[in-house]
Motif scaffolding. Structure first.
Motif, PDB file in Angstrom:
ATOM      1  N   GLU A 194       0.833  -1.214   0.000  1.00  0.00           N
ATOM      2  CA  GLU A 194       0.000   0.000   0.000  1.00  0.00           C
ATOM      3  C   GLU A 194       0.861   1.256   0.000  1.00  0.00           C
ATOM      4  OE1 GLU A 194      -2.373  -0.638   3.445  1.00  0.00           O
ATOM      5  OE2 GLU A 194      -3.423  -2.358   2.552  1.00  0.00           O
ATOM      6  N   ALA A 195       1.991   1.213   0.704  1.00  0.00           N
ATOM      7  CA  ALA A 195       2.901   2.368   0.740  1.00  0.00           C
ATOM      8  C   ALA A 195       3.497   2.625  -0.644  1.00  0.00           C
ATOM      9  CB  ALA A 195       4.018   2.126   1.757  1.00  0.00           C
ATOM     10  N   ILE A 196       3.798   1.545  -1.378  1.00  0.00           N
ATOM     11  CA  ILE A 196       4.318   1.689  -2.743  1.00  0.00           C
ATOM     12  C   ILE A 196       3.257   2.281  -3.662  1.00  0.00           C
ATOM     13  CG2 ILE A 196       5.099   0.392  -4.784  1.00  0.00           C
ATOM     14  CD1 ILE A 196       6.512  -1.537  -2.795  1.00  0.00           C
ATOM     15  N   ILE A 197       2.017   1.833  -3.542  1.00  0.00           N
ATOM     16  CA  ILE A 197       0.914   2.374  -4.347  1.00  0.00           C
ATOM     17  C   ILE A 197       0.765   3.874  -4.096  1.00  0.00           C
ATOM     18  CG2 ILE A 197      -1.605   2.373  -4.635  1.00  0.00           C
ATOM     19  CD1 ILE A 197      -1.513  -0.669  -4.094  1.00  0.00           C
ATOM     20  N   ARG A 198       0.803   4.271  -2.818  1.00  0.00           N
ATOM     21  CA  ARG A 198       0.664   5.705  -2.478  1.00  0.00           C
ATOM     22  C   ARG A 198       1.843   6.516  -3.007  1.00  0.00           C
ATOM     23  NH1 ARG A 198      -0.899   3.521   2.546  1.00  0.00           N
ATOM     24  NH2 ARG A 198       1.145   4.034   3.419  1.00  0.00           N
ATOM     25  N   TYR A 199       3.050   5.961  -2.897  1.00  0.00           N
ATOM     26  CA  TYR A 199       4.253   6.665  -3.357  1.00  0.00           C
ATOM     27  C   TYR A 199       4.202   6.907  -4.866  1.00  0.00           C
ATOM     28  CZ  TYR A 199       9.178   7.412  -4.590  1.00  0.00           C
ATOM     29  OH  TYR A 199      10.347   7.908  -5.106  1.00  0.00           O
ATOM     30  N   VAL A 200       3.877   5.871  -5.629  1.00  0.00           N
ATOM     31  CA  VAL A 200       3.828   5.993  -7.089  1.00  0.00           C
ATOM     32  C   VAL A 200       2.740   6.980  -7.503  1.00  0.00           C
ATOM     33  CG1 VAL A 200       3.351   4.740  -9.230  1.00  0.00           C
ATOM     34  CG2 VAL A 200       4.781   3.688  -7.471  1.00  0.00           C
ATOM     35  N   ARG A 201       1.637   6.969  -6.784  1.00  0.00           N
ATOM     36  CA  ARG A 201       0.551   7.913  -7.080  1.00  0.00           C
ATOM     37  C   ARG A 201       0.961   9.355  -6.771  1.00  0.00           C
ATOM     38  NH1 ARG A 201      -5.524   7.190  -6.592  1.00  0.00           N
ATOM     39  NH2 ARG A 201      -6.354   9.311  -6.604  1.00  0.00           N
ATOM     40  N   ARG A 202       1.611   9.533  -5.620  1.00  0.00           N
ATOM     41  CA  ARG A 202       1.986  10.881  -5.203  1.00  0.00           C
ATOM     42  C   ARG A 202       3.156  11.426  -6.022  1.00  0.00           C
ATOM     43  NH1 ARG A 202       3.528   9.519  -0.620  1.00  0.00           N
ATOM     44  NH2 ARG A 202       5.787   9.688  -0.879  1.00  0.00           N
ATOM     45  N   ARG A 203       4.197  10.590  -6.232  1.00  0.00           N
ATOM     46  CA  ARG A 203       5.404  11.062  -6.880  1.00  0.00           C
ATOM     47  C   ARG A 203       5.294  11.093  -8.403  1.00  0.00           C
ATOM     48  NH1 ARG A 203      10.687  11.464  -5.146  1.00  0.00           N
ATOM     49  NH2 ARG A 203       9.630  12.084  -3.224  1.00  0.00           N
ATOM     50  N   HIS A 204       4.577  10.122  -8.984  1.00  0.00           N
ATOM     51  CA  HIS A 204       4.536  10.012 -10.443  1.00  0.00           C
ATOM     52  C   HIS A 204       3.137  10.160 -11.046  1.00  0.00           C
ATOM     53  CE1 HIS A 204       8.752   8.799 -10.524  1.00  0.00           C
ATOM     54  NE2 HIS A 204       8.487   7.948  -9.541  1.00  0.00           N
ATOM     55  N   GLN A 205       2.136  10.458 -10.193  1.00  0.00           N
ATOM     56  CA  GLN A 205       0.744  10.595 -10.654  1.00  0.00           C
ATOM     57  C   GLN A 205       0.322   9.376 -11.489  1.00  0.00           C
ATOM     58  OE1 GLN A 205       2.910  13.595 -11.122  1.00  0.00           O
ATOM     59  NE2 GLN A 205       2.270  13.709  -8.981  1.00  0.00           N
ATOM     60  N   LEU A 206       0.659   8.197 -10.978  1.00  0.00           N
ATOM     61  CA  LEU A 206       0.386   6.964 -11.708  1.00  0.00           C
ATOM     62  C   LEU A 206      -0.411   6.006 -10.826  1.00  0.00           C
ATOM     63  CD1 LEU A 206       1.211   5.621 -14.452  1.00  0.00           C
ATOM     64  CD2 LEU A 206       3.039   4.484 -13.198  1.00  0.00           C
ATOM     65  N   LEU A 207      -1.463   5.427 -11.406  1.00  0.00           N
ATOM     66  CA  LEU A 207      -2.279   4.462 -10.680  1.00  0.00           C
ATOM     67  C   LEU A 207      -1.777   3.049 -10.961  1.00  0.00           C
ATOM     68  CD1 LEU A 207      -5.918   5.795 -11.269  1.00  0.00           C
ATOM     69  CD2 LEU A 207      -4.646   5.833  -9.128  1.00  0.00           C
ATOM     70  N   ILE A 208      -1.448   2.317  -9.894  1.00  0.00           N
ATOM     71  CA  ILE A 208      -1.064   0.911 -10.053  1.00  0.00           C
ATOM     72  C   ILE A 208      -1.885   0.079  -9.077  1.00  0.00           C
ATOM     73  CG2 ILE A 208       1.290   1.426 -10.817  1.00  0.00           C
ATOM     74  CD1 ILE A 208       2.234   0.628  -7.984  1.00  0.00           C
ATOM     75  N   GLY A 209      -2.001  -1.208  -9.357  1.00  0.00           N
ATOM     76  CA  GLY A 209      -2.788  -2.093  -8.510  1.00  0.00           C
ATOM     77  C   GLY A 209      -1.943  -2.846  -7.505  1.00  0.00           C
ATOM     78  N   GLU A 210      -2.622  -3.635  -6.685  1.00  0.00           N
ATOM     79  CA  GLU A 210      -1.979  -4.398  -5.614  1.00  0.00           C
ATOM     80  C   GLU A 210      -0.943  -5.389  -6.149  1.00  0.00           C
ATOM     81  OE1 GLU A 210      -3.437  -8.041  -2.778  1.00  0.00           O
ATOM     82  OE2 GLU A 210      -4.883  -6.447  -3.168  1.00  0.00           O
ATOM     83  N   SER A 211      -1.293  -6.094  -7.238  1.00  0.00           N
ATOM     84  CA  SER A 211      -0.369  -7.088  -7.799  1.00  0.00           C
ATOM     85  C   SER A 211       0.902  -6.437  -8.317  1.00  0.00           C
ATOM     86  CB  SER A 211      -1.045  -7.874  -8.924  1.00  0.00           C
ATOM     87  OG  SER A 211      -2.151  -8.594  -8.443  1.00  0.00           O
ATOM     88  N   ASN A 212       0.744  -5.272  -8.959  1.00  0.00           N
ATOM     89  CA  ASN A 212       1.896  -4.538  -9.493  1.00  0.00           C
ATOM     90  C   ASN A 212       2.794  -4.053  -8.363  1.00  0.00           C
ATOM     91  OD1 ASN A 212       3.311  -3.745 -11.730  1.00  0.00           O
ATOM     92  ND2 ASN A 212       1.766  -2.330 -12.496  1.00  0.00           N
ATOM     93  N   ALA A 213       2.177  -3.568  -7.281  1.00  0.00           N
ATOM     94  CA  ALA A 213       2.955  -3.080  -6.132  1.00  0.00           C
ATOM     95  C   ALA A 213       3.751  -4.211  -5.499  1.00  0.00           C
ATOM     96  CB  ALA A 213       2.015  -2.456  -5.104  1.00  0.00           C
ATOM     97  N   GLU A 214       3.140  -5.380  -5.395  1.00  0.00           N
ATOM     98  CA  GLU A 214       3.838  -6.535  -4.827  1.00  0.00           C
ATOM     99  C   GLU A 214       5.013  -6.945  -5.714  1.00  0.00           C
ATOM    100  OE1 GLU A 214       2.698 -10.898  -2.959  1.00  0.00           O
ATOM    101  OE2 GLU A 214       1.542 -10.155  -4.660  1.00  0.00           O
ATOM    102  N   ARG A 215       4.815  -6.890  -7.031  1.00  0.00           N
ATOM    103  CA  ARG A 215       5.883  -7.237  -7.972  1.00  0.00           C
ATOM    104  C   ARG A 215       7.051  -6.251  -7.839  1.00  0.00           C
ATOM    105  NH1 ARG A 215       7.298  -5.924 -13.356  1.00  0.00           N
ATOM    106  NH2 ARG A 215       5.622  -4.386 -13.455  1.00  0.00           N
ATOM    107  N   ARG A 239      -1.906   3.881 -15.500  1.00  0.00           N
ATOM    108  CA  ARG A 239      -2.717   4.974 -16.046  1.00  0.00           C
ATOM    109  C   ARG A 239      -2.406   6.253 -15.290  1.00  0.00           C
ATOM    110  NH1 ARG A 239      -7.821   6.515 -14.448  1.00  0.00           N
ATOM    111  NH2 ARG A 239      -8.092   4.564 -13.292  1.00  0.00           N
ATOM    112  N   GLU A 240      -2.054   7.290 -16.043  1.00  0.00           N
ATOM    113  CA  GLU A 240      -1.761   8.598 -15.467  1.00  0.00           C
ATOM    114  C   GLU A 240      -3.054   9.204 -14.909  1.00  0.00           C
ATOM    115  OE1 GLU A 240      -0.607  12.727 -14.983  1.00  0.00           O
ATOM    116  OE2 GLU A 240      -2.188  12.009 -16.298  1.00  0.00           O
ATOM    117  N   ILE A 241      -2.975   9.755 -13.705  1.00  0.00           N
ATOM    118  CA  ILE A 241      -4.187  10.180 -13.003  1.00  0.00           C
ATOM    119  C   ILE A 241      -4.905  11.331 -13.700  1.00  0.00           C
ATOM    120  CG2 ILE A 241      -5.047  11.210 -10.856  1.00  0.00           C
ATOM    121  CD1 ILE A 241      -2.789   9.688  -9.411  1.00  0.00           C
ATOM    122  N   ARG A 242      -4.178  12.366 -14.079  1.00  0.00           N
ATOM    123  CA  ARG A 242      -4.833  13.586 -14.570  1.00  0.00           C
ATOM    124  C   ARG A 242      -5.459  13.425 -15.942  1.00  0.00           C
ATOM    125  NH1 ARG A 242       0.222  17.329 -12.625  1.00  0.00           N
ATOM    126  NH2 ARG A 242      -0.204  17.218 -10.386  1.00  0.00           N
TER     127      ARG A 242
END
Length: 346
Positions: A194-215, A239-242
């Motif tokens: 979950e911390a990786i998902i939040r980091y990628v979203r905050r730093r790179h404005q990118l949405l990733i899923g649980e499986s991707n974060a685990e990988r 997918r880019e958020i904006r």
């Protein structure tokens, strides 16, 4: 106390490490015969829930199902969140075990987090009974981990194990064959994802899923920002958020270490507070002998080094930390009479 009258290695005795991320099943005399993700795929139709798949097959469906099918992890933070799904998952896992070993209703030793409440313990007990057990015994995960890690828990000296699982981090301190202290926090491998998902979203404005974060965590994860030698990098797409357009980002160990700062600090503080609360003699033993890690979360690169830096006590990492709990459960199962005092009431 528990009315045990069991010989040491009946083939109808099995141990289960029922984890938030993975479930392992051990059969006496046969070893670990099942190690699969704790995931269930369910189809809902007309108010009726039908289990389509469990384990590996269900995990392959994560994030890829139509609206009528949901993939869930029936355990959260090491305890049961969905009773029906957990019971069916256990029933199917036990059924696969039965296809390999001839027994009718097995005796089951099952692990629970050290911080599980009496209600949560009872839920695990009743679910295992409903799934086909003849008799169910419970043991705290870090206690099993300590035995599986080979700690000399019968000596008159303190030994500490930190079991980092998917949902929880459990700590146990043992001496003279008994538990001096056992506790847990709801922070483990899933919190890291979950911390990786939040980091990628905050730093790179990118949405990733649980499986991707685990990988990302497995392939390029690191607990330390210090890079030595050739550092692994990982390319992620999402997918880019904006604007909603596809986007590609390259992450390295330093990025993951920054993302995981919060969970690692929480685990380090938890260990530190546990040591501070121990009697002086036991605390001195731990400082002298070090701390042993176990659990799948302990496999994060350089986590042992980072915890040692933060806590100031030597950290030991076994070769297969994810196998410690099931190995310890197997050892308890083989000597239930001698280890009866380590079992807990449901």
């Amino acid at each position: 106390m528990f009315g045990l009258g069991i010989k040491s290695a009946f083939s109808d005795n099995i141990a289960i490490d029922l984890g938030t991320a993975n479930t392992l099943v051990y059969v006496a005399g046969r070893g670990v015969i099942l190690n699969e993700p704790s995931v269930v795929a369910i189809r809902s139709k007309g108010g009726v829930r039908e289990v389509l798949a469990v384990g590996d097959k269900a995990k392959q469906m994560l994030g890829r199902t139509p609206e009528s099918i949901e993939t869930i992890r029936p355990l959260r933070d090491g305890v049961i969140a969905d009773f029906v799904a957990t019971e069916e998952m256990l029933r199917q896992f036990i059924g696969r075990t039965k296809s390999l070993v001839e027994f009718v209703r097995p005796r089951i030793l099952i692990c629970v987090p050290a911080g599980a409440t009496p209600v949560e313990r009872r839920a695990v007990y009743e679910t295992a009974m409903s799934a086909g057990a003849r008799k169910v015994y419970l043991v705290e995960e870090p206690v099993a981990a300590a035995i599986g890690a080979g700690l000399p828990i019968d000596e008159p000296k303190g030994s500490m194990v930190v079991d980092i699982g998917g949902g929880t981090t459990d700590v146990a301190v043992l001496s003279l064959g008994g538990v001096v202290q056992a506790s847990s926090i709801r922070c483990g491998g899933n919190a890291m994802d979950e911390a990786i998902i939040r980091y990628v979203r905050r730093r790179h404005q990118l949405l990733i899923g649980e499986s991707n974060a685990e990988r990302i965590k497995i392939e390029a994860g690191s607990a330390s920002r210090a890079v030595n030698g050739e550092a692994a990098e990982i390319v992620i797409r999402g997918r880019e958020i904006r604007e909603g357009k596809p986007k590609t980002v390259v992450l390295g160990p330093q990025d993951i270490a920054e993302a995981l700062e919060g969970p690692i600090e929480k685990i380090a503080e938890f260990i530190q507070h546990t040591i501070e609360d121990l009697p002086p003699e036991i605390s001195s033993d731990i400082c002298e002998r070090g701390i042993h890690l176990s659990g799948g979360g302990a496999k994060l690169a350089k986590l042992d080094q980072e915890l040692e830096r933060r806590i100031g006590i030597e950290i030991h990492l076994p070769g297969q930390p994810e196998q410690c709990v099931i190995a310890g459960s197997a050892a308890i199962l083989q000597s239930l009479k001698e280890r009866e005092h380590l079992l807990i009431k449901p």
